[in-house]
Motif scaffolding. Structure first.
Motif, PDB file in Angstrom:
ATOM      1  N   UNK A   1       0.865  -1.301   0.017  1.00  0.00           N
ATOM      2  CA  UNK A   1      -0.110  -0.025  -0.177  1.00  0.00           C
ATOM      3  C   UNK A   1       0.663   1.285   0.037  1.00  0.00           C
ATOM      4  N   UNK A   2       1.903   1.118   0.854  1.00  0.00           N
ATOM      5  CA  UNK A   2       2.593   2.279   0.916  1.00  0.00           C
ATOM      6  C   UNK A   2       3.509   2.443  -0.401  1.00  0.00           C
ATOM      7  N   UNK A   3       3.865   1.280  -1.119  1.00  0.00           N
ATOM      8  CA  UNK A   3       4.488   1.713  -2.041  1.00  0.00           C
ATOM      9  C   UNK A   3       3.692   2.054  -3.401  1.00  0.00           C
TER      10      UNK A   3
ATOM     11  N   UNK B   1       8.853   2.209  -7.564  1.00  0.00           N
ATOM     12  CA  UNK B   1      10.083   2.363  -8.211  1.00  0.00           C
ATOM     13  C   UNK B   1      10.773   0.998  -8.735  1.00  0.00           C
ATOM     14  N   UNK B   2      10.690   0.811  -9.890  1.00  0.00           N
ATOM     15  CA  UNK B   2      11.019  -0.670 -10.358  1.00  0.00           C
ATOM     16  C   UNK B   2      12.248  -0.823 -10.331  1.00  0.00           C
ATOM     17  N   UNK B   3      13.106   0.123 -10.130  1.00  0.00           N
ATOM     18  CA  UNK B   3      14.588  -0.436  -9.729  1.00  0.00           C
ATOM     19  C   UNK B   3      14.880  -0.411  -8.255  1.00  0.00           C
ATOM     20  N   UNK B   4      13.741  -0.153  -7.305  1.00  0.00           N
ATOM     21  CA  UNK B   4      13.953  -0.408  -5.849  1.00  0.00           C
ATOM     22  C   UNK B   4      14.208   0.803  -5.118  1.00  0.00           C
ATOM     23  N   UNK B   5      14.151   0.828  -4.040  1.00  0.00           N
ATOM     24  CA  UNK B   5      13.635  -0.242  -3.147  1.00  0.00           C
ATOM     25  C   UNK B   5      12.068  -0.739  -3.135  1.00  0.00           C
ATOM     26  N   UNK B   6      11.652  -1.989  -3.460  1.00  0.00           N
ATOM     27  CA  UNK B   6      10.432  -2.436  -3.536  1.00  0.00           C
ATOM     28  C   UNK B   6      10.042  -3.418  -2.977  1.00  0.00           C
ATOM     29  N   UNK B   7       8.945  -3.796  -2.874  1.00  0.00           N
ATOM     30  CA  UNK B   7       8.459  -5.248  -2.215  1.00  0.00           C
ATOM     31  C   UNK B   7       8.576  -6.464  -3.016  1.00  0.00           C
ATOM     32  N   UNK B   8       9.360  -6.456  -4.205  1.00  0.00           N
ATOM     33  CA  UNK B   8       9.636  -7.752  -4.668  1.00  0.00           C
ATOM     34  C   UNK B   8      10.456  -8.683  -4.105  1.00  0.00           C
ATOM     35  N   UNK B   9      11.537  -8.453  -3.525  1.00  0.00           N
ATOM     36  CA  UNK B   9      12.108  -9.435  -2.743  1.00  0.00           C
ATOM     37  C   UNK B   9      11.311  -9.970  -1.700  1.00  0.00           C
ATOM     38  N   UNK B  10      10.608  -9.319  -1.119  1.00  0.00           N
ATOM     39  CA  UNK B  10       9.917  -9.821   0.109  1.00  0.00           C
ATOM     40  C   UNK B  10       8.558 -10.768  -0.537  1.00  0.00           C
TER      41      UNK B  10
ATOM     42  N   UNK C   1      12.498  -8.382   3.724  1.00  0.00           N
ATOM     43  CA  UNK C   1      11.875  -7.360   4.892  1.00  0.00           C
ATOM     44  C   UNK C   1      13.033  -6.039   4.680  1.00  0.00           C
ATOM     45  N   UNK C   2      14.156  -6.379   4.778  1.00  0.00           N
ATOM     46  CA  UNK C   2      15.162  -5.194   4.733  1.00  0.00           C
ATOM     47  C   UNK C   2      14.789  -4.151   3.571  1.00  0.00           C
ATOM     48  N   UNK C   3      14.489  -4.770   2.460  1.00  0.00           N
ATOM     49  CA  UNK C   3      14.276  -3.804   1.381  1.00  0.00           C
ATOM     50  C   UNK C   3      12.950  -3.074   1.622  1.00  0.00           C
ATOM     51  N   UNK C   4      12.034  -4.068   1.853  1.00  0.00           N
ATOM     52  CA  UNK C   4      10.614  -3.578   2.091  1.00  0.00           C
ATOM     53  C   UNK C   4      10.527  -2.360   3.075  1.00  0.00           C
ATOM     54  N   UNK C   5      11.369  -2.671   4.227  1.00  0.00           N
ATOM     55  CA  UNK C   5      11.424  -1.465   5.164  1.00  0.00           C
ATOM     56  C   UNK C   5      11.971  -0.117   4.836  1.00  0.00           C
ATOM     57  N   UNK C   6      12.894  -0.248   3.844  1.00  0.00           N
ATOM     58  CA  UNK C   6      13.663   0.777   3.119  1.00  0.00           C
ATOM     59  C   UNK C   6      12.448   1.735   2.504  1.00  0.00           C
ATOM     60  N   UNK C   7      11.515   0.767   1.789  1.00  0.00           N
ATOM     61  CA  UNK C   7      10.506   1.480   0.965  1.00  0.00           C
ATOM     62  C   UNK C   7       9.447   2.158   1.875  1.00  0.00           C
ATOM     63  N   UNK C   8       9.399   1.157   2.934  1.00  0.00           N
ATOM     64  CA  UNK C   8       8.261   1.991   3.828  1.00  0.00           C
ATOM     65  C   UNK C   8       8.828   3.091   4.520  1.00  0.00           C
ATOM     66  N   UNK C   9       9.933   3.294   5.061  1.00  0.00           N
ATOM     67  CA  UNK C   9      10.464   4.552   5.496  1.00  0.00           C
ATOM     68  C   UNK C   9      10.365   5.677   4.461  1.00  0.00           C
ATOM     69  N   UNK C  10      10.735   5.353   3.253  1.00  0.00           N
ATOM     70  CA  UNK C  10      10.783   6.388   2.236  1.00  0.00           C
ATOM     71  C   UNK C  10       9.382   6.830   1.919  1.00  0.00           C
ATOM     72  N   UNK C  11       8.431   5.825   1.887  1.00  0.00           N
ATOM     73  CA  UNK C  11       7.039   6.195   1.562  1.00  0.00           C
ATOM     74  C   UNK C  11       6.650   7.123   2.739  1.00  0.00           C
ATOM     75  N   UNK C  12       6.837   6.713   3.858  1.00  0.00           N
ATOM     76  CA  UNK C  12       6.199   7.552   4.897  1.00  0.00           C
ATOM     77  C   UNK C  12       6.960   8.951   5.034  1.00  0.00           C
ATOM     78  N   UNK C  13       8.276   9.114   4.564  1.00  0.00           N
ATOM     79  CA  UNK C  13       8.973  10.437   4.716  1.00  0.00           C
ATOM     80  C   UNK C  13       8.265  11.137   3.569  1.00  0.00           C
ATOM     81  N   UNK C  14       7.859  10.406   2.397  1.00  0.00           N
ATOM     82  CA  UNK C  14       7.568  11.377   1.160  1.00  0.00           C
ATOM     83  C   UNK C  14       5.940  11.775   1.789  1.00  0.00           C
TER      84      UNK C  14
END
Ligand code: ZN
Length: 1032
Positions: free
Chosen positions: A382-384, A390-399, A432-445
């Motif tokens: 949802x946050x993504x 962002x197709x080149x990441x960080x994204x939720x693909x690895x999770x 998770x580590x990658x998704x966590x970066x995405x979540x942080x970035x999304x919340x910052x945004x």
């Protein structure tokens, strides 16, 4: 010697007269022949996506000392065998493996393989990333892992799988049949494992093939033709042809010894007729393959070519290369009526003492981790979407990928080897580590979107605390002790507004909490329990590889209110005033012998404890006026070690108890009571390895039980399977209810099966069922529901009582190193179902290891009869999708003024009704949005919520203009309308009376209103005129 050989060859050639060995062109062109028994030869390889080896080890053929298995060999050799003869066919199932192979192929090879797929020689069936387990996953995970695999097949080959192939999972769920079957557009489903008593009856009655209606609510609108194999998913005896297999090949060279064509044809015809005797219509399927076969595919195809050639020359039966799709169409064309099957195929037993119900709880740590990450993945997508993918990441693909593989039937099921379990967990943690970066970035945004121009450059860094459950949260500890204020952003992934109490560890009692409007809100300071502190100490060290200095002293609890698909912000500061501004809980310890009762709970719900006995005695709800006698306790079963007449032991799969022992404190243990404005707690320690905290929130009407179990002592050499029991005086008439993969509820009756007269051999293990959402019981006036935070085994062995298995370790008798290998295996208490390793999970710090401790939660509530569903469904969704906490340091005093402090992804005036959940909200690579909406109630389950409900799509996407909405199949690989057009309509025996099935109507492109009927899940691809205008 040379002389003798010459003589015999000479003699043999003479006996055959003028016959000459020559090239034989095998005729493999045969298709279905009406009027004959048609033997559909279905070449397949069952490739576990991790089990004894990790997924990558299986793929590349590493670690072959464990098992010689290399999936790369399977695919290489199968593909080249298919090129050799266009009549040969093969099915492939596990996309996790196929993807690995595909990305290493040349362009030319890819083109040729696409031709194989287009011609139907190579067919993808099932088509998820793995063949998922059916007992222990949540339905949202099943949908996600299937969607991922189906997307790959659609993108690369333009194909839509049409057959379910769940040949190995250990029992089969109703949700598999209707949701991960019919709702995907599958025409049929095939598998091997059902209860041995059930199978015996079905063989006798010719009812191995049925029409299965898995959902009471959706009935015939989501039924599926289902074929159960007469024995297993391997070929009939004498027809397996891997290079090391022992079946006699057809020897048709007259110059060689042991010419056996007629003999082998006779064997084939006999096996075919035997199977035809237990099968309706004149079509039978032979599953030509088994685990990791076709590493040298030609050894199989060579034999099948010959069998097809000679058997058809013989003419008694008709043999052909086939696939389950071809077989399904043949069954359909026969225009038969099929027996109706409802409910599910749990539990599964393959022998009188072998109930595969242990795995419902095996590896509770992995099960909990998978469930927690599943909920996180839903929120992260949802946050993504809210930020823009962002197709080149960080994204939720690895999770996504890691969670998909973890649904495999030897992954979340807990039946894999230890190093494989570690591999699944590692993959999830990296995702998770990658998704966590995405979540942080999304919340910052999202928090900065509204900031005034001058402050636009502020970049806030959010941190999260994945170990918050054991009170480890560096930002809350560090920031506050530095005298700074802590910003807590609380994200709610549900479509309705939530009010809950959250908690973070802190080092001081002097705390102030402000809400988004700057108003001070009520907060409560609670002590950290000893169990939590020792868990924190050991596990944080195991996690970080070093010890921590300071430990926090308290939990800070405060109430939050969060809008739908959105967040609220709270500012936590150390208080400068004299005296704390948060309420400090009153804490007292009760010792036995006073004879008093202790009342817990500041709101409607009160739990009454006997101080003398130190235990729960009554449950009272002053609002609903429900009152009931209730007790709660722990016990353990000792695992049977298989040294009696039957060598069946308890193990990772099988639960075979050998006695039950209550867990009681040796001395009257004191219990600690913590009370305050937001919640009350009761801390109890039952023994050195079982403790719990029971919480009653002032604003809630259920009790939350947080248990800590472990390390389970095994110095007596005996495995222990730990259970909790909640006991009431309700008269429940042997009946209880458990969910199917967290979705529909199924009625269970002790020592009873709907489909056959049960012979009871294991009165405990044979009454255990998987629980993913809830288990409940009811009598004429009340119902008791228990919700869980992960997959566990559950039952009701006594009227009025619910039992959950929370942790299990199957331990070893100490063995000397000189024991013969044969005995070694048995003494390990492996349950002899192939894993070959004892289930004994440990956690190590440096060189020292101790047994795994499990901390988890369950939730219980008693309602008037007919009123429990509301809580089970809504609270169940809240447990699956917990509030997500992110932390930042406040820069100056200005966070609230300079940031967006509350936000909803929906229209501000809109929230979903509480019977609807958004189970997918995801931006795809092409900018379209995948949306899944789920009705959470079954027909007749609740008088207010089991109704057709409307969702306004426009309100879900404010600031965006929807240009087109297309309804898709569940896995989003085809339009729903196309899928319905193609669907085969199967006939059912007997009166096919059913009450009218309700489904939501088509979506008007202007109004964009979506109707959802009970238990309906609707999947949409949403296109926009333009994207991402949030805050721009
Ligand atoms: Zn398997």
């Amino acid at each position: 010697m040379a002389m003798a050989t010459f003589f015999i060859s000479f003699l043999f050639a003479s006996l055959l007269g003028s016959a000459k060995a020559q090239f034989i062109e095998y005729n493999t062109t045969q298709r279905i022949v009406p009027g004959k028994v048609n033997v559909h030869l279905v070449p397949h390889s069952h490739d576990d996506v991790g089990w004894l080896k990790t997924v990558d080890q299986y793929y590349v053929g590493a670690n072959n000392s464990i098992r010689g298995a290399c999936v790369q060999n399977v695919l290489d050799s199968v593909i080249s065998s298919l090129f050799e003869d266009k009549n040969r066919k093969f099915i492939y199932v596990e996309m996790a493996f196929f993807q690995r192979w595909w990305r290493q192929q040349s362009k030319a090879m890819k083109l040729k393989v696409k031709e194989l797929v287009n011609s139907g020689q190579l067919e993808f069936i099932n088509g998820g990333m793995c063949m998922h387990d059916e007992a222990t996953p949540h339905y949202i995970d099943l949908i996600d892992q299937t969607t991922l695999g189906h997307k790959f097949i659609k993108d690369e080959f333009g194909q839509i799988p049409r057959v379910g192939w769940q040949i190995d999972p250990f029992g089969h769920s109703a949700v598999q049949a209707y949701l991960l079957g019919a709702e995907l557009g599958f025409d049929s489903l095939f598998f091997a494992r059902i209860d041995y008593q059930d199978r015996a009856k079905r063989l006798k009655d010719k009812t191995l093939e049925v029409v299965w209606r898995g959902s009471k609510s959706l009935g015939s609108s989501s039924q599926i033709f289902t074929g159960i194999f007469p024995r297993h998913y391997d070929p009939p005896d004498g027809f397996t042809f891997e290079i090391n297999d022992v079946s006699p090949p057809i020897q048709d060279d007259i110059l060689l010894f042991d010419y056996n064509v007629q003999e082998r044809v006779n064997d084939f015809v006999a096996a075919a007729l035997a199977q035809a005797n237990v099968t309706r219509t004149n079509h039978i399927m032979w599953t030509m393959g088994t685990d990791f076969r076709y590493q040298y595919a030609n050894s199989w195809f060579r034999q099948m070519d010959k069998f097809i050639h000679y058997v058809n020359k013989d003419g008694r039966v008709n043999a052909l290369y086939s696939t389950p799709s071809v077989y399904t169409d043949a069954k359909y064309a026969a225009d038969e009526k099929w027996p109706l099957k409802i409910d599910d195929f749990f539990p599964y037993a393959d022998h009188p003492n072998a109930y595969w119900t242990g795995y419902f709880t095996s590896r509770p740590g992995l099960k909990g981790y998978v469930r927690a990450m599943s909920g996180y993945y839903l929120a992260a997508r949802q946050l993504e979407y809210l930020k823009g993918r962002n197709n080149s990441g960080p994204n939720t693909d690895a999770l996504a990928d890691a969670l998909a593989i973890a649904q495999h039937h030897d992954a979340v099921s807990g039946t894999e080897r230890q190093h494989v379990a570690a591999d699944y967990a590692l993959r999830i943690s990296l995702g998770y580590e990658e998704a966590e970066k995405l979540v942080s970035a999304s919340l910052s945004y999202l928090t900065q979107s509204g900031s005034s121009p001058g402050q636009g450059k502020i970049t806030s860094k959010f941190q999260q605390c994945p170990l918050l459950n054991i009170s480890y949260c560096p930002p809350s500890e560090d920031i506050l002790s530095d005298g700074q204020s802590l910003v807590v952003v609380v994200y709610n992934p549900l479509g309705w507004k939530r009010e809950e109490v959250v908690r973070i560890p802190v080092s001081t009692k002097r705390i102030t909490v402000l809400d988004s409007s700057g108003k001070e809100i009520e907060a409560q300071i609670l002590p950290l329990s000893n169990a939590t502190l020792s868990l924190r100490k050991y596990y944080v060290k195991a996690y970080l590889g070093r010890s921590l200095g300071e430990t926090p002293k308290y939990w800070l609890a405060f109430s939050v209110s969060v809008p739908s698909i959105g967040f609220s912000t709270y500012i936590v500061s150390t208080s400068k005033q004299i005296g704390p501004s948060s309420a400090v809980s009153s804490v007292y310890t009760s010792r036995g012998g006073t004879g008093n009762t202790i009342e817990i709970g500041q709101g409607s719900l009160k739990l009454i404890y006997s101080a003398k006995e130190g235990k729960l005695t009554r449950y009272v709800n002053s609002r609903s006026l429900v009152t009931a006698a209730a007790e709660q306790s722990y016990s353990y079963y000792t695992g049977n070690d298989g040294t009696d007449k039957d060598p069946q032991a308890s193990g990772a799969y099988v639960f075979r108890p050998n006695g039950t022992f209550p867990i009681k404190s040796e001395i009257q243990a004191p219990f600690t009571v913590v009370q305050g404005p937001l919640l009350d707690e009761v801390h109890q320690t039952f023994n050195p390895w079982v403790s719990q905290i029971t919480r009653v929130y002032t604003g809630k009407e259920h009790a939350e039980v947080e248990f800590t179990i472990g390390p389970i002592p095994v110095d007596d050499g005996i495995g222990k399977e730990v259970i909790t029991q909640i006991t009431t005086s309700m008269k429940t008439n042997k009946t209880f209810y458990t969910d199917s993969n967290g979705r529909d509820f199924i009625k269970r009756i002790r020592d009873f099966r709907t489909d056959w007269e049960l012979q009871v051999n294991q009165p405990v293990a044979g009454n255990y069922y998987p629980v993913n959402l809830a288990i409940y019981i009811q009598d004429s006036s009340t119902e008791l529901s228990v919700l869980v935070d992960r997959s566990v085994a559950g039952t009701s062995l006594v009227d009025g009582q619910i039992e959950l298995m929370l942790h299990r370790i199957i331990y070893i008798v100490k063995i000397s190193k000189v024991v013969l290998p044969f005995f070694y295996r048995r003494l390990l208490h492996d349950d002899s179902r192939g894993v070959g390793e004892v289930l004994n999970e440990t956690v190590c710090v440096l060189e020292k290891c101790e047994g795994l401790t499990i901390q988890g939660k369950y939730y219980l509530r008693i309602d008037h009869l007919g009123e429990g569903a509301k809580w089970r469904r809504t609270a169940g969704q809240e447990i699956y999708s917990p509030l997500l906490l992110a932390f930042a340091e406040q820069d100056g005093n200005e966070w609230i003024n300079s940031h967006v402090s509350t936000f909803s992804g929906f229209d501000a005036s809109y929230a979903l009704p509480e019977n609807i959940a958004v189970i997918t909200l995801q931006e795809l690579e092409d900018g379209k949005v995948l949306l899944r909406l789920a009705h959470l109630f079954e027909t007749g389950e609740d008088k207010d919520y089991s109704l057709l409900t409307t969702v306004e799509l426009k309100k879900l996407f404010p600031n965006k203009k929807i240009s087109k909405v297309i309804e898709m199949s569940l896995s989003a690989n085809q339009e729903r309308a196309e899928m319905e057009k193609k669907r085969l309509v199967w006939k059912v025996e007997g009166s096919s009376e059913e009450s009218k099935v309700v489904r939501g109507g088509p979506v008007d492109p202007e109004e964009l209103l979506v109707e959802l009927a009970p238990m309906e899940i609707r999947t949409f691809l949403v296109n926009f005129d333009y994207l991402h205008i949030f805050g721009s």
